[in-house]
Write an enzyme that holds these catalytic residues in place. Structure first.
Site, mmCIF file in Angstrom:
data_model
loop_
_atom_site.group_PDB
_atom_site.id
_atom_site.type_symbol
_atom_site.label_atom_id
_atom_site.label_comp_id
_atom_site.label_asym_id
_atom_site.label_seq_id
_atom_site.Cartn_x
_atom_site.Cartn_y
_atom_site.Cartn_z
ATOM 1 N N TYR A 143 0.856 -1.186 0.000
ATOM 2 C CA TYR A 143 0.000 0.000 0.000
ATOM 3 C C TYR A 143 0.887 1.230 0.000
ATOM 4 O O TYR A 143 1.880 1.280 0.736
ATOM 5 C CB TYR A 143 -0.882 -0.009 1.262
ATOM 6 C CG TYR A 143 -1.763 1.207 1.421
ATOM 7 C CD1 TYR A 143 -2.814 1.460 0.540
ATOM 8 C CD2 TYR A 143 -1.557 2.109 2.472
ATOM 9 C CE1 TYR A 143 -3.631 2.577 0.697
ATOM 10 C CE2 TYR A 143 -2.372 3.223 2.633
ATOM 11 C CZ TYR A 143 -3.411 3.456 1.741
ATOM 12 O OH TYR A 143 -4.218 4.558 1.906
ATOM 13 N N ASP A 238 9.405 2.987 -0.305
ATOM 14 C CA ASP A 238 8.361 3.621 0.493
ATOM 15 C C ASP A 238 8.607 3.209 1.944
ATOM 16 O O ASP A 238 8.271 2.106 2.371
ATOM 17 C CB ASP A 238 6.977 3.178 0.013
ATOM 18 C CG ASP A 238 5.867 3.834 0.825
ATOM 19 O OD1 ASP A 238 6.172 4.493 1.838
ATOM 20 O OD2 ASP A 238 4.684 3.674 0.450
ATOM 21 N N LYS A 266 4.500 9.044 9.020
ATOM 22 C CA LYS A 266 4.352 8.502 10.378
ATOM 23 C C LYS A 266 5.410 9.032 11.354
ATOM 24 O O LYS A 266 5.296 10.143 11.823
ATOM 25 C CB LYS A 266 4.328 6.968 10.316
ATOM 26 C CG LYS A 266 3.195 6.499 9.365
ATOM 27 C CD LYS A 266 2.844 5.066 9.496
ATOM 28 C CE LYS A 266 1.917 4.596 8.398
ATOM 29 N NZ LYS A 266 0.538 4.397 8.751
HETATM 30 C C1 LIG Z 1 3.854 2.142 3.271
HETATM 31 C C2 LIG Z 1 2.836 3.246 3.279
HETATM 32 N N1 LIG Z 1 2.894 4.196 2.353
HETATM 33 C C3 LIG Z 1 2.026 5.223 2.332
HETATM 34 C C4 LIG Z 1 1.021 5.314 3.268
HETATM 35 C C5 LIG Z 1 0.069 6.464 3.246
HETATM 36 O O1 LIG Z 1 0.308 7.299 4.325
HETATM 37 P P1 LIG Z 1 -0.836 8.274 4.898
HETATM 38 O O2 LIG Z 1 -1.869 7.406 5.515
HETATM 39 O O3 LIG Z 1 -0.096 9.146 5.860
HETATM 40 O O4 LIG Z 1 -1.347 9.036 3.736
HETATM 41 C C6 LIG Z 1 0.914 4.331 4.254
HETATM 42 C C7 LIG Z 1 -0.154 4.403 5.262
HETATM 43 O O5 LIG Z 1 -0.355 3.531 6.062
HETATM 44 C C8 LIG Z 1 1.842 3.270 4.266
HETATM 45 O O6 LIG Z 1 1.792 2.303 5.194
#
Ligand SMILES: Cc1ncc(COP(=O)(O)O)c(C=O)c1O
Length: 423
Positions: A143, A238, A266
């Site tokens: 994700y 990511d 985060k």
């Molecule tokens: C690996 C990863 N990338 C991107 C995101 C998206 O982040 P946000 O929820 O702060 O938009 C998340 C959210 O859980 C994530 O786990």
């Protein structure tokens, strides 16, 4: 008792989709009513009925120091006294950019945004702008936020036909998103061979944590580094979850791989809305106003959010043993479940990230493996934990986060409750 949560849920549903502001919070996957939270401190979170739980959600990752750490709160409060937002550059933005670079030396130049979604969406735009190519490869089960082009799930027989995962996403928006299988080198090779000169980037969660925690097989990340170089594509890690969590320098430090671009979220915001993307200087100079790739944000680099992020990162930097402590606590929980479950569950763990998969298949190393989980059993397990005062993710496909605030006593209680269930 959760009478107040039930009443609040009824009220919330009238004004909000599903009564929540992010879908997983609705507890649909475990057929329960969501718990409305009121306050949190250290490793505990309290609901609107006065129940207290040991918290292993940790706001889905940011809470590595536990909730409401006094130093973070103090610095946020004093930042508030100076004004909430200026829409103009501040010293704190230089400080956090320097801290990010110290921890992630591959992030020579970085840009702050307000969420992980924005960070990833922007990193992909830069990758396309820099390479002049259109397509990206992502992995099934990874994700990367909810931007249109990334909401793609392809069936196992259809690795090259990308179907949007969500209503409202035109097929045209995802036609450049190719989907490979995590930990499957051949699926990546095939996509490169059939789209030779049009792949801008491969984006990967270096440790997948959104299908539950799935570790990269030995050599998989090295393979991605090599193949992207070979075809002139960029490698994007990511690290929204793994950044500052697996180690100060995230998964790239842990596995010693240098991606071209990195996305953070985060922990970088210490509990406030912050994301960041960055990487090699020659690539990042494509970002506006230095270059032609446009990206902006009214609240980007917000002084309150950066105060929380700076304080958190500095505390992690100064505490030389924190990652060892986190790993030790998490290993204790992981080993307890492995022993008690006797093959009825698969426990994947790395550092302070772990998942308990309700499957007897023995191994989970990709999306299909994660899908072999018994979701009804997960719902029972979830309900057992909540009844015993332990708050875990209301979905099989999320991680369990351990913080430095988790006391030995609370870890021991968690182990007892887990043993009860898995025995
Ligand atoms: C690996 C990863 N990338 C991107 C995101 C998206 O982040 P946000 O929820 O702060 O938009 C998340 C959210 O859980 C994530 O786990």
């Amino acid at each position: 008792m959760n009478r107040n949560s039930v009443a609040l849920y009824e009220e919330a549903k009238k004004r909000m989709p599903g009564g929540v502001n992010s879908p997983v919070r609705a507890f649909k996957a475990v057929n329960m009513t969501p718990i409305f939270m009121k306050s949190a401190k250290g490793d505990k979170i309290k609901d609107e009925d006065g129940n207290e739980y040991i918290d292993y959600v940790c706001s889905w990752g940011p809470g590595i120091l536990g909730h409401a750490h006094p130093k973070v709160i103090e610095n946020v409060k004093s930042a508030c006294d100076n004004g909430l937002t200026f829409g103009a550059p501040t010293k704190k933005e230089i400080e956090i950019a320097n801290l990010i670079y110290e921890c992630f030396p591959t992030m020579e130049v970085s840009r702050l945004v307000s969420s992980g979604t924005e960070a990833v969406m922007s990193a992909i735009r830069v990758a396309r702008g820099y390479t002049g190519r259109n397509k990206i490869i992502k992995f099934k089960g990874c994700y990367h936020g909810h931007s249109d082009g990334l909401l793609v799930k392809a069936g196992s027989a259809a690795l090259t036909t990308s179907v949007p995962d969500s209503a409202g996403v035109p097929k045209d928006y995802t036609k450049h998103t190719l989907v490979a299988n995590y930990n499957d080198e051949d699926s990546v090779k095939e996509l490169f061979e059939s789209n030779k000169d049009d792949i801008a980037a491969v984006i990967v969660e270096p440790v997948a944590a959104n299908m539950g925690v799935v570790l990269p097989k030995d050599g998989f990340l090295e393979f991605l580094r090599d193949i992207t170089k070979q075809y002139g594509a960029l490698l994007i890690f990511d690290e929204v979850i793994t950044g500052f969590r697996l180690s100060l320098g995230g998964a790239q430090e842990y596995f010693k791989i240098k991606p071209d671009l990195t996305t953070l979220g985060k922990i970088v915001g210490g509990g406030m809305p912050v994301g960041a993307y960055g990487g090699r200087e020659d690539i990042m100079r494509y970002v506006s106003p230095d270059g032609p790739v446009y990206q902006a944000g009214t609240l980007s680099g917000n002084p309150i959010a950066t105060a929380a992020g700076i304080t958190t990162i500095k505390m992690l930097q100064e505490d030389k043993d924190i990652y060892k402590r986190l790993e030790k606590k998490t290993t204790k929980i992981a080993e307890t479940v492995r022993k008690a479950a006797k093959g009825k569950a698969v426990v994947n763990q790395i550092g302070s990230l772990m998942s308990i998969f309700c499957t007897d298949k023995g191994v989970v190393n990709n999306y299909d493996g994660a899908l072999s989980s018994d979701l009804a059993l997960y719902a029972d397990y979830f309900s057992h934990m909540i009844k015993n005062g332990i708050y875990i993710a209301p979905s099989q496909f999320e991680a369990m986060f351990i913080s430095d605030a988790h006391s030995d006593e609370d870890i021991a209680k968690t182990c007892r409750v887990l043993e009860d269930f898995w025995k």
